[in-house]
Scaffold this motif. Structure first.
Motif, PDB file in Angstrom:
ATOM      1  N   UNK A   1       0.833  -1.208   0.000  1.00 25.86           N
ATOM      2  CA  UNK A   1       0.000   0.000   0.000  1.00 25.86           C
ATOM      3  C   UNK A   1       0.866   1.256   0.000  1.00 25.86           C
ATOM      4  N   UNK A   2       1.983   1.221   0.722  1.00 27.09           N
ATOM      5  CA  UNK A   2       2.914   2.349   0.727  1.00 27.09           C
ATOM      6  C   UNK A   2       3.434   2.622  -0.680  1.00 27.09           C
ATOM      7  N   UNK A   3       3.862   1.554  -1.369  1.00 25.35           N
ATOM      8  CA  UNK A   3       4.364   1.714  -2.723  1.00 25.35           C
ATOM      9  C   UNK A   3       3.276   2.241  -3.653  1.00 25.35           C
ATOM     10  N   UNK A   4       2.085   1.701  -3.514  1.00 26.38           N
ATOM     11  CA  UNK A   4       0.967   2.131  -4.352  1.00 26.38           C
ATOM     12  C   UNK A   4       0.722   3.627  -4.179  1.00 26.38           C
ATOM     13  N   UNK A   5       0.634   4.088  -2.942  1.00 27.41           N
ATOM     14  CA  UNK A   5       0.374   5.503  -2.682  1.00 27.41           C
ATOM     15  C   UNK A   5       1.502   6.405  -3.156  1.00 27.41           C
ATOM     16  N   UNK A   6       2.754   5.985  -2.933  1.00 30.31           N
ATOM     17  CA  UNK A   6       3.899   6.800  -3.352  1.00 30.31           C
ATOM     18  C   UNK A   6       3.938   6.950  -4.865  1.00 30.31           C
TER      19      UNK A   6
END
Length: 238
Positions: A97-102
């Motif tokens: 989710x962190x990668x997706x948002x970034x």
């Protein structure tokens, strides 16, 4: 040598979007070797970290973006190793989710460059190309979120494909989703796994539609800029 000097030299040679493009291509080139188990899993962390740093730098050039990208990449790598050392599946979900948002933030920022441009330049074309490639990466992380949250969403012809059991299996399984995403985006369909549930198939169809719509909109925008530049009056009223 000042900390930012290597980036400035590379920026001067190929531009900030050229740096991002090279980082993504390096990940592409290494993917088959990593899937086949012929490379150390740490390579995946280095290459994805390079995409993260280059993406943040392309969105907002400066030393702060490089330092932030490096800090996030190191933190991401540490979280990934810790998650599998203690078998905390939810941490892997948060990592995706962190990668997706970034990457969504990076794409939104770079798109601003494309649509604010008043002329078609090498930078504009580089920005448009990088966004297209980043769409594929965003979808790959979206697929991993779905597979971790809803096991069995993606499978091989022989049955369920993903276990996320250890660091190496996680790397290989994510890279299979990476290949699937770009197969959908390009229309080639080359992938060892396929969506196995209705929700996963809808998500894959959404990626295909977004890719086609993006190409249509961006090409129309670039052509419109060129046409406007040709018909724009060069002088005042007679």
């Amino acid at each position: 040598m000042r900390p930012l000097e290597p980036f400035r030299r590379l920026h001067a040679t190929i531009g900030k979007f050229g740096i991002l493009f090279l980082a993504i291509v390096a990940l592409f080139v290494a993917t088959p070797q990593l899937i086949a188990g012929r490379g150390h899993v740490a390579i995946l962390g280095v290459l994805t970290g390079a995409v993260l740093v280059a993406g943040l730098y392309a969105a907002s050039p400066g030393l702060s973006s490089i330092l932030l990208g490096l800090a996030l990449a190191v933190g991401d790598f540490a979280v990934g190793r810790f998650a599998f050392a203690v078998d905390l599946r939810w941490l892997v979900l948060l990592q995706s989710l962190f990668w997706f948002g970034t990457l969504v933030y990076v794409v939104a920022t770079i798109l601003g460059v494309v649509f604010r441009s008043r002329s078609v330049t090498e930078e504009t074309l580089g920005a448009a190309l990088c966004v297209y490639l980043l769409i594929g990466m965003i979808a790959a992380f979206a697929f991993s979120v779905v597979e971790i949250a809803l096991p069995g969403s993606f499978a091989t012809p022989d049955g369920p494909a993903f276990t996320w059991a250890d660091e190496r299996s996680r790397a290989g399984e994510f890279l299979h989703l990476f290949v699937l995403s770009f197969g959908i985006l390009s229309g080639s369909g080359f992938a060892a796994v396929t969506p196995a549930t209705g929700f996963a198939r809808n998500l894959a169809s959404l990626e295909a539609m977004i890719g086609q719509i993006y190409l249509a909109v961006v090409i129309a925008r670039l052509v419109g800029i060129q046409v406007a530049a040709k018909v724009e009056p060069t002088g005042g009223p007679e």
